[in-house]
Motif scaffolding. Structure first.
Motif, PDB file in Angstrom:
ATOM      1  N   PRO A 115      28.922  11.133  30.120  1.00 60.46           N
ATOM      2  CA  PRO A 115      29.151   9.819  30.757  1.00 60.46           C
ATOM      3  C   PRO A 115      29.998   9.957  32.011  1.00 60.46           C
ATOM      4  N   ALA A 174      24.308   6.516  35.273  1.00 63.02           N
ATOM      5  CA  ALA A 174      25.415   6.321  34.335  1.00 63.02           C
ATOM      6  C   ALA A 174      25.927   7.629  33.746  1.00 63.02           C
ATOM      7  N   TYR A 175      25.151   8.695  33.871  1.00 61.82           N
ATOM      8  CA  TYR A 175      25.525   9.970  33.263  1.00 61.82           C
ATOM      9  C   TYR A 175      25.375  11.104  34.273  1.00 61.82           C
TER      10      TYR A 175
END
Length: 288
Positions: A285, A82-83
């Motif tokens: 992000p 996700a990052y």
């Protein structure tokens, strides 16, 4: 970054009192400890565990412990999806001369450099001895660069003064990361004879004044603090518009509130730096 000097005897006594009270209530009512803390969450304060009531309107950190992996060299990496997570260091004159190209070649992507500090005895603003040398070297090596100011402001007005000093110092360089407010508790026993530790009446108000001054000048702003400060000293509802950089040494990031930066070690090793150096992760992000 200079260590936080808050004495830990009071936090331990406070946590012990909470646990004893919960145990007594359990004995009298038959309720579980968790049932006694409905609406609260259990957190690591850096001095043990405690129950807190989360600040309203503040997001929580969303990366599970399973998404972190510790290396044999003491480094921590992110294994989730996700990052985009960058490795970094934060430095001051205490690291002495740094080979910034060697730092960059090792995979370090960013550095947060101390530009200056306010003396915690007499209260004057002082430039870090190696500030300009470090910024020039980091920029030349292609690193992303942010700056921090070690604050001992006792009023919002002093914090704004520190921020303006930092903004003025940043203008000579390509600074593409936040300017950071770093207020720390100082042990009176470490202060020179005749000096008195400066104590802020409202650290949140000081942090807000600092960040407002920074953003008004066109830079991003951030606040640095350890777990205890994050849970008990800062009101995140007033600071949620700014990045937070948490000092929480360990192999997985366990700070409850959402934050952008994590200082995971005080004694890391990196090529190009003699001795130990603070290690950090920056969570960016991934947007589709």
């Amino acid at each position: 970054m200079k260590r936080l000097h808050k004495k830990l005897d009071f936090p331990f006594r406070r946590a012990l009192a909470v646990l004893l009270a919960a145990a007594m209530t359990f004995a009298l009512t038959g309720c579980s400890v968790r049932e006694l803390h409905i609406g609260q969450v259990e957190v690591n304060t850096g001095a043990g565990t405690a129950w807190i009531t989360p600040a309203r309107g503040v997001d929580r950190f969303d990366i599970p412990a399973a998404d972190f992996s510790a290396g044999a060299d003491g480094s921590v990496t992110y294994t989730g999806t996700a990052y985009r997570v960058l490795q970094g260091i934060d430095v001051s004159t205490f690291q002495q001369d740094i080979d910034w190209q060697a730092v960059a070649d090792s995979g370090i992507a960013f550095a947060v450099i101390r530009a200056g500090y306010r003396g915690y005895g007499k209260g004057g603003i002082v430039e870090d001895d190696r500030f300009r040398q470090n910024v020039a070297g980091a920029c030349a090596a292609g690193l992303r660069v942010g700056l921090y100011f070690f604050s001992q402001a006792v009023t919002p007005e002093e914090a704004a003064e520190e921020a303006q000093w930092l903004v003025d110092a940043a203008r000579d360089y390509k600074i593409d990361m936040p300017l950071v407010f770093d207020w720390e508790n100082i042990d009176q026993s470490t202060v020179a004879a005749g000096d008195t530790v400066r104590t802020a009446e409202d650290v949140t108000a000081c942090a807000a004044a600092f960040c407002e001054t920074v953003t008004a000048a066109g830079y991003d702003a951030a606040v640095y603090g350890n777990r205890w400060q994050g849970y008990y000293d800062y009101d995140f509802a007033q600071l949620k518009d700014y990045a937070f950089w948490v000092s929480a040494p360990g192999t997985a990031d366990d700070f409850y509130y959402a934050h952008d930066f994590w200082q995971y070690s005080y004694d890391g090793t990196v090529p190009g730096v003699s001795g130990s150096v603070d290690r950090d992760l920056w969570f960016v992000p991934i947007t589709t």
